[in-house]
Design a protein around this motif. Structure first.
Motif, PDB file in Angstrom:
ATOM      1  N   ALA A  64      21.123  46.156  35.873  1.00 39.55           N
ATOM      2  CA  ALA A  64      22.156  46.769  35.033  1.00 39.55           C
ATOM      3  C   ALA A  64      23.107  45.703  34.494  1.00 39.55           C
ATOM      4  CB  ALA A  64      22.913  47.813  35.840  1.00 39.55           C
ATOM      5  N   LYS A  65      23.478  44.737  35.337  1.00 36.39           N
ATOM      6  CA  LYS A  65      24.354  43.659  34.884  1.00 36.39           C
ATOM      7  C   LYS A  65      23.667  42.813  33.811  1.00 36.39           C
ATOM      8  CE  LYS A  65      26.975  43.186  39.205  1.00 36.39           C
ATOM      9  NZ  LYS A  65      27.293  42.308  40.346  1.00 36.39           N
ATOM     10  N   GLN A  66      22.352  42.578  33.997  1.00 35.34           N
ATOM     11  CA  GLN A  66      21.616  41.825  32.987  1.00 35.34           C
ATOM     12  C   GLN A  66      21.599  42.575  31.664  1.00 35.34           C
ATOM     13  OE1 GLN A  66      17.791  41.193  34.714  1.00 35.34           O
ATOM     14  NE2 GLN A  66      18.486  39.639  36.162  1.00 35.34           N
ATOM     15  N   LYS A  67      21.391  43.869  31.731  1.00 39.41           N
ATOM     16  CA  LYS A  67      21.397  44.677  30.508  1.00 39.41           C
ATOM     17  C   LYS A  67      22.768  44.627  29.849  1.00 39.41           C
ATOM     18  CE  LYS A  67      19.464  48.806  30.475  1.00 39.41           C
ATOM     19  NZ  LYS A  67      19.265  50.269  30.677  1.00 39.41           N
ATOM     20  N   ALA A  68      23.835  44.752  30.658  1.00 41.61           N
ATOM     21  CA  ALA A  68      25.186  44.704  30.100  1.00 41.61           C
ATOM     22  C   ALA A  68      25.456  43.363  29.433  1.00 41.61           C
ATOM     23  CB  ALA A  68      26.205  44.969  31.209  1.00 41.61           C
ATOM     24  N   SER A  69      25.008  42.277  30.082  1.00 40.60           N
ATOM     25  CA  SER A  69      25.216  40.939  29.506  1.00 40.60           C
ATOM     26  C   SER A  69      24.527  40.811  28.163  1.00 40.60           C
ATOM     27  CB  SER A  69      24.706  39.870  30.471  1.00 40.60           C
ATOM     28  OG  SER A  69      25.397  39.912  31.697  1.00 40.60           O
ATOM     29  N   LYS A  70      23.292  41.269  28.081  1.00 41.41           N
ATOM     30  CA  LYS A  70      22.538  41.182  26.821  1.00 41.41           C
ATOM     31  C   LYS A  70      23.192  42.052  25.745  1.00 41.41           C
ATOM     32  CE  LYS A  70      18.911  39.886  24.414  1.00 41.41           C
ATOM     33  NZ  LYS A  70      19.223  40.548  23.132  1.00 41.41           N
ATOM     34  N   GLN A  71      23.578  43.282  26.111  1.00 40.31           N
ATOM     35  CA  GLN A  71      24.203  44.165  25.132  1.00 40.31           C
ATOM     36  C   GLN A  71      25.540  43.603  24.656  1.00 40.31           C
ATOM     37  OE1 GLN A  71      24.466  48.140  26.737  1.00 40.31           O
ATOM     38  NE2 GLN A  71      22.255  48.442  26.745  1.00 40.31           N
TER      39      GLN A  71
ATOM     40  N   MET B 216      26.226  34.576  33.266  1.00 39.68           N
ATOM     41  CA  MET B 216      24.833  34.853  32.912  1.00 39.68           C
ATOM     42  C   MET B 216      24.369  33.845  31.874  1.00 39.68           C
ATOM     43  SD  MET B 216      24.417  37.617  34.767  1.00 39.68           S
ATOM     44  CE  MET B 216      23.032  38.581  34.174  1.00 39.68           C
ATOM     45  N   HIS B 217      23.165  33.304  32.081  1.00 35.07           N
ATOM     46  CA  HIS B 217      22.590  32.334  31.151  1.00 35.07           C
ATOM     47  C   HIS B 217      21.255  32.863  30.637  1.00 35.07           C
ATOM     48  CE1 HIS B 217      25.524  29.271  32.238  1.00 35.07           C
ATOM     49  NE2 HIS B 217      25.271  29.515  33.511  1.00 35.07           N
ATOM     50  N   PRO B 218      20.915  32.544  29.376  1.00 33.77           N
ATOM     51  CA  PRO B 218      19.617  32.974  28.847  1.00 33.77           C
ATOM     52  C   PRO B 218      18.488  32.082  29.347  1.00 33.77           C
ATOM     53  CG  PRO B 218      20.863  31.845  27.147  1.00 33.77           C
ATOM     54  CD  PRO B 218      21.759  31.921  28.345  1.00 33.77           C
ATOM     55  N   LEU B 219      17.381  32.716  29.726  1.00 23.53           N
ATOM     56  CA  LEU B 219      16.157  32.005  30.115  1.00 23.53           C
ATOM     57  C   LEU B 219      15.039  32.469  29.198  1.00 23.53           C
ATOM     58  CD1 LEU B 219      14.474  30.211  32.060  1.00 23.53           C
ATOM     59  CD2 LEU B 219      14.098  32.266  33.438  1.00 23.53           C
ATOM     60  N   THR B 220      14.388  31.521  28.524  1.00 25.15           N
ATOM     61  CA  THR B 220      13.273  31.820  27.637  1.00 25.15           C
ATOM     62  C   THR B 220      11.980  31.345  28.288  1.00 25.15           C
ATOM     63  OG1 THR B 220      14.686  31.548  25.696  1.00 25.15           O
ATOM     64  CG2 THR B 220      12.307  31.494  25.330  1.00 25.15           C
TER      65      THR B 220
END
Length: 629
Positions: free
Chosen positions: A206-213, A310-314
């Motif tokens: 949920a936190k990951q989703k919030a960060s992305k949104q 939160m950091h982006p990972l590709t």
């Protein structure tokens, strides 16, 4: 002239080059509280003034030119007047000589003429002096106008620099803001994990989703959103989680866990990244108090746990249809980009038939990983999809796996040609992959682009077209131009059997697997897909089930259709009936199978076969490929 010298001195001082940090500091001081819009308005105003200066300078130049022309005319007239004076003087001297011999001669006229000539000459010399002064004054105005215009241009360019700094600072303000989002997340608990572990995983997702949104929301609301979004992948800014609270959560009877949380977040965009997003020079993001800014950002993060930022990972890989697991959680197949908390994470990329990629990474900033999976010995699984990476991002044809087995080959219904008999029982001893569509123009173009291969039709002009029902060679036809409109997704045609062999050899070399033209037994086995009728759906062709002559499709008797426009057969193959004939190999040579867009439905039956020479090509013959396991 003193005014001109002072203005020149001002210009010289404004053009002095300073270090980047001093430039930015000076621009910030000049900018004070001006917004980007205010600076833009001022630039527009000064630009209008500059344009007016340009017109004024041009007007002054025109006036100076007119004065110079008048000066030149006065100087020309001066020569004429001097000649007139000399002539009058000579006449007067002649009269005086005559007066000595004859005192009765009147010389008053000659004297007056000489007097007038001298006076005209003297006045013209005065006019020349006055005109020279006017020309000099006008030229000075021109020079002052030019210098003023240059100084104005320098001010405009300085304001443009100020605007870039203002844009950077505006982007920082808009990005590094705090907000709150409420998100919901549902997951299925794994059998191996406890309810507590499941709950923890649900809240993390949920936190990951919030960060992305939140990141998407910030970017969408930027004043220069379109510019920033086009460069977002190169920058990958971060989002910090400041806090969260659970609004509601619970488990269902089926082992599902759902949670709704309110998350407080803040964007984190370092100034250097702001310059990258806006595509402005890095010098606009160099500040003298950078250490202070860094200390401020560090203090803002004091006490924050590792999962607060939160950091982006590709993730990308060299295979198709793989599975990504991060900290034991499946995230689908590559390529993916997700937001993860700062810290250590176990990353695994796996695919059946390949050795897995596994590593523990320490995520402190945006990171990109390419996983290289090595092929391993394995057996095909019926219905499995296979697509090999050939090089870079170029993939081979998509294959579907056909199982081993026995089948009856030939004219099972009694409707066939003599060369379809007798019926034989054939054993396919090993599974194989077969392209689920005919090879397309786009896939064949990959081959040509990599090898510069030239087809026989291009070299010899021997691609055939049906004219009044008979094949006629047409030197203008080839796979690029088959005589009708096609797309990159149309089946490639005007390809001889020998051309196909060159293509499959290339596939084998690039992929490391054994590609070939289907054998006649493989082709019919895959096309029948376990059926014993003329077409895999029955003994009648029906309407709009395939692209063949009078088969009721929009392409029938007109041109080939893009692949996969009709239903798959039970084993996942498209277009085994109609569209274009397909090359197959036999022990004696080669045949074509399956019918075509301009051939009768009876010739599209699964057992129909036509023998053709290996160098023949036409705009109704294409091919598909097979690959051994």
């Amino acid at each position: 002239m003193m005014r001109l010298a002072q203005l020149a001195l001002v210009m010289a001082s404004t053009l002095t080059i300073a270090p980047p940090s001093l430039i930015v500091a000076a621009l910030q001081e000049q900018q004070q509280s001006m917004t980007v819009e205010q600076i833009s308005d001022k630039i527009t105003s000064l630009q209008n003034e500059y344009d007016n200066y340009t017109q004024t300078v041009q007007r002054l130049k025109d006036e100076a030119e007119q004065l110079e022309q008048k000066l030149a005319s006065l100087r020309d007239r001066n020569q004429t007047l001097e000649k007139q004076r000399q002539t009058a003087l000579q006449e007067m001297n002649n009269r005086y000589q005559q007066l000595v011999d004859d005192p009765t001669i009147d010389i008053a006229g000659a004297q007056q003429a000489y007097k007038e000539a001298v006076m005209a000459h003297q006045q013209n010399k005065k006019d020349i002096g006055t005109q020279i002064q006017l020309v000099e004054e006008k030229q000075q105005e021109v020079e002052e106008g030019r210098v003023s215009r240059h100084a104005l241009l320098n001010e405009i360019e300085s304001l443009k620099d100020q605007r870039k700094v203002a844009r950077v600072e505006r982007l920082e303000r808009e990005f590094n803001q705090t907000g709150e989002l409420e998100v919901s997340q549902s997951i299925v608990c794994d059998r191996e994990e406890t309810l507590s572990q499941c709950e923890t995983r649900g809240k993390l997702l949920a936190k990951q989703k919030a960060s992305k949104q939140y990141l998407d929301q910030i970017v969408s609301n930027l004043s220069e959103a379109e510019q920033a979004r086009s460069n977002l992948e190169q920058v990958s800014p971060n989002v910090q989680i400041l806090g969260s609270k659970t609004v509601s959560n619970g488990f269902s009877g089926q082992g599902n866990y759902g949670v709704k949380i309110a998350v407080e977040l803040r964007g984190q965009l370092p100034r250097r990244q702001a310059c990258q997003l806006l595509e402005v020079d890095a010098r606009y993001c160099v500040v003298e108090n950078a250490d202070q800014r860094s200390a401020t950002q560090t203090s803002a993060n004091v006490g924050a746990s590792n999962d607060a930022v939160m950091h982006p990972l590709t993730l990308r890989s060299n295979v198709y249809d793989d599975e990504v697991l991060i900290d034991g959680v499946s995230y689908g197949s590559t390529p993916i980009e997700i937001m993860l908390p700062r810290g250590d994470h176990r990353v695994e990329v796996r695919k059946y038939g390949y050795s897995s990629y596994s590593d523990v990474i320490r995520l402190n900033d945006a990171q990109s990983i390419r996983a290289e999976l090595e092929k391993s010995d394995y057996s095909f699984t019926r219905g499995e999809k296979v697509q090999d990476i050939l090089f870079r991002d170029v993939r081979g044809p998509e294959l579907v796996v056909v199982p081993s087995g026995n089948y009856k080959m030939g004219d099972l219904t009694g409707n066939g040609l003599p060369n379809e008999r007798p019926v034989q029982t054939v054993t396919i001893e090993a599974p194989f992959g077969i392209s689920d569509t005919e090879v397309t123009v786009g896939k064949f173009r990959d081959f040509v682009n990599d090898t510069a291969y030239v087809t026989q039709a291009e070299k010899n002009g021997n691609c055939a077209n049906l004219v009044n029902g008979m094949p006629k060679m047409d030197g203008t036809l080839n796979w690029r131009n088959p005589g009708f409109q096609q797309t990159e997704n149309s089946p490639v045609v005007c390809i001889s059997y020998e051309d196909v062999k060159a293509y499959t050899d290339w596939l084998s070399d690039k992929s490391g697997f054994d590609y070939d033209i289907p054998s006649e037994q493989q082709w019919e086995y895959a096309s029948r897909a376990g059926t014993e009728t003329d077409f895999w759906w029955g003994n009648d062709v029906g309407v709009n089930n395939a692209n063949c002559r009078h088969c009721g499709s929009e392409w029938s008797n007109d041109r080939s259709a893009p692949v996969a426009q009709f239903e798959r057969n039970p084993w996942g193959l498209f277009d085994t009936v109609g569209n274009v004939w397909e090359w197959a190999r036999t022990e004696e040579g080669q045949v074509v199978r399956g019918g075509a867009w301009n051939f009768a439905p009876s010739l599209a039956r699964v057992s129909t076969r036509m023998e053709l020479p290996a160098n023949f090509s036409s705009n109704y013959i294409g091919f598909r490929v097979v690959r051994a396991q």
